[in-house]
Design a protein around this motif. Structure first.
Motif, PDB file in Angstrom:
ATOM      1  N   ALA A  17       0.735  -1.260  -0.008  1.00 49.80           N
ATOM      2  CA  ALA A  17      -0.103  -0.145  -0.011  1.00 49.80           C
ATOM      3  C   ALA A  17       0.772   1.351   0.005  1.00 49.80           C
ATOM      4  N   GLY A  18       2.129   1.091  -0.137  1.00 49.93           N
ATOM      5  CA  GLY A  18       2.879   2.322  -0.022  1.00 49.93           C
ATOM      6  C   GLY A  18       4.117   2.320   1.110  1.00 49.93           C
ATOM      7  N   ALA A  19       3.922   1.424   2.139  1.00 42.11           N
ATOM      8  CA  ALA A  19       4.944   1.277   3.093  1.00 42.11           C
ATOM      9  C   ALA A  19       6.195   0.844   2.378  1.00 42.11           C
ATOM     10  N   CYS A  20       7.356   1.576   2.925  1.00 42.00           N
ATOM     11  CA  CYS A  20       8.686   0.909   2.436  1.00 42.00           C
ATOM     12  C   CYS A  20       9.093  -0.099   3.372  1.00 42.00           C
ATOM     13  N   ARG A  21       8.884   0.272   4.541  1.00 42.23           N
ATOM     14  CA  ARG A  21       9.130  -0.922   5.697  1.00 42.23           C
ATOM     15  C   ARG A  21       7.956  -1.107   6.707  1.00 42.23           C
ATOM     16  N   ALA A  22       7.595  -2.111   7.307  1.00 43.84           N
ATOM     17  CA  ALA A  22       6.615  -2.353   8.261  1.00 43.84           C
ATOM     18  C   ALA A  22       7.069  -3.735   9.336  1.00 43.84           C
ATOM     19  N   PHE A  76       4.047  -0.685  12.965  1.00 44.56           N
ATOM     20  CA  PHE A  76       4.653   0.628  12.710  1.00 44.56           C
ATOM     21  C   PHE A  76       5.120   0.645  11.084  1.00 44.56           C
ATOM     22  N   PHE A  77       5.268   1.591  10.489  1.00 41.08           N
ATOM     23  CA  PHE A  77       5.508   1.610   9.099  1.00 41.08           C
ATOM     24  C   PHE A  77       6.144   2.816   8.928  1.00 41.08           C
ATOM     25  N   ILE A  78       6.963   3.046   7.796  1.00 44.16           N
ATOM     26  CA  ILE A  78       7.766   4.177   7.118  1.00 44.16           C
ATOM     27  C   ILE A  78       7.537   4.184   5.939  1.00 44.16           C
ATOM     28  N   GLY A 170      14.241  -1.928  15.382  1.00 51.12           N
ATOM     29  CA  GLY A 170      15.438  -2.304  14.939  1.00 51.12           C
ATOM     30  C   GLY A 170      16.154  -1.287  13.806  1.00 51.12           C
ATOM     31  N   TRP A 171      15.137  -0.160  13.529  1.00 47.66           N
ATOM     32  CA  TRP A 171      15.619   0.729  12.410  1.00 47.66           C
ATOM     33  C   TRP A 171      16.298   1.833  12.561  1.00 47.66           C
ATOM     34  N   THR A 172      17.052   2.484  11.624  1.00 46.12           N
ATOM     35  CA  THR A 172      17.792   3.590  12.025  1.00 46.12           C
ATOM     36  C   THR A 172      16.861   4.727  11.502  1.00 46.12           C
ATOM     37  N   MET A 173      16.561   5.648  12.309  1.00 46.26           N
ATOM     38  CA  MET A 173      15.894   6.721  11.787  1.00 46.26           C
ATOM     39  C   MET A 173      16.539   7.993  11.182  1.00 46.26           C
ATOM     40  N   CYS A 191       6.517   8.363   9.164  1.00 49.22           N
ATOM     41  CA  CYS A 191       5.828   7.091   9.625  1.00 49.22           C
ATOM     42  C   CYS A 191       4.314   7.288  10.272  1.00 49.22           C
ATOM     43  N   GLY A 192       3.810   6.201  10.316  1.00 46.38           N
ATOM     44  CA  GLY A 192       2.606   5.708  10.941  1.00 46.38           C
ATOM     45  C   GLY A 192       2.634   4.686  11.637  1.00 46.38           C
ATOM     46  N   LEU A 193       1.516   4.633  12.519  1.00 47.20           N
ATOM     47  CA  LEU A 193       1.353   3.401  13.398  1.00 47.20           C
ATOM     48  C   LEU A 193      -0.404   3.056  13.445  1.00 47.20           C
ATOM     49  N   VAL A 194      -0.344   1.689  13.439  1.00 41.13           N
ATOM     50  CA  VAL A 194      -1.791   1.322  13.395  1.00 41.13           C
ATOM     51  C   VAL A 194      -1.984   0.366  14.595  1.00 41.13           C
ATOM     52  N   LEU A 195      -2.580   0.579  15.629  1.00 36.80           N
ATOM     53  CA  LEU A 195      -3.110  -0.187  16.698  1.00 36.80           C
ATOM     54  C   LEU A 195      -3.850  -1.463  16.205  1.00 36.80           C
TER      55      LEU A 195
END
Length: 197
Positions: A17-22, A76-78, A170-173, A191-195
């Motif tokens: 859907a567009g996230a590069c990492r999740a 969590f996704f970026i 475990g990702w570098t921001m 980034c975004g977050l989905v509970l």
């Protein structure tokens, strides 16, 4: 961090859907820091008080902290964007993509059986979706949200500690910083977050 089979389709959806990492993280690892939400008011976000999804019109850090206790997981996704985009007129487009991606993941989670799924994303929905309108109808009791299918609450307004999310995943921001023209494209993360139940 191993991924439970029940969450793999949701992570795969996020990536499509567009996230590069999740990544799925324990909801208990989501850190809430009220001082981060305070920054919306001082030194001051230009969108403070202008949307139902931003302070002071959201329940805020204390309520989210309580609510987190009822969730087990969080996705969590970026999204990677050129840093220069965040310092230009294209900034709104980057955060529009982020908000729409968060909303899409939330909808997919609900369809997958996680009925209470709730998304948060960077940026102010007023700036992103309603900048040309100049107001927020529900805030002024003049009607419904114009973009309920996309607009999601600001992570900042709830004090979600993004740096700690990166650390847990475990990702570098990569922070957005203006840089001299070196010919190389500097990338930054939004980034975004989905509970998830």
């Amino acid at each position: 961090m191993s991924l439970s089979p029940e969450f793999k389709p949701l992570v795969d959806f996020a990536l499509g859907a567009g996230a590069c990492r999740a990544a799925m993280l324990p909801a208990a690892k989501v850190v809430i820091d009220g001082s981060l939400a305070d920054r919306c008011r001082a030194p001051g976000c230009p969108n403070y008080g202008l949307s139902i999804n931003c302070p002071p019109h959201v329940p805020g850090p204390l309520e989210l902290q309580k609510e987190l206790e009822t969730f087990h997981q969080a996705l969590f996704f970026i999204i990677d964007v050129p840093a220069e985009m965040l310092f230009s007129g294209q900034r709104v487009k980057a955060f529009e993509l982020l908000q729409k991606t968060a909303a899409a993941i939330e909808r997919q989670a609900v369809q997958a059986g996680f009925a209470r799924a709730r998304a948060y994303a960077g940026g102010s929905c007023r700036e992103i979706f309603c900048h040309a309108h100049g107001d927020c109808p529900p805030l002024l009791q003049k009607g419904e949200c114009r973009y309920p299918q996309y607009a999601r609450p600001s992570m900042s307004g709830f004090g979600i500690d993004v740096a700690r999310l990166f650390e847990t995943a475990g990702w570098t921001m990569r922070m957005a910083q203006p840089s001299p023209d070196t010919g190389a494209t500097q990338m930054a993360d939004i980034c975004g977050l989905v509970l998830v139940d």
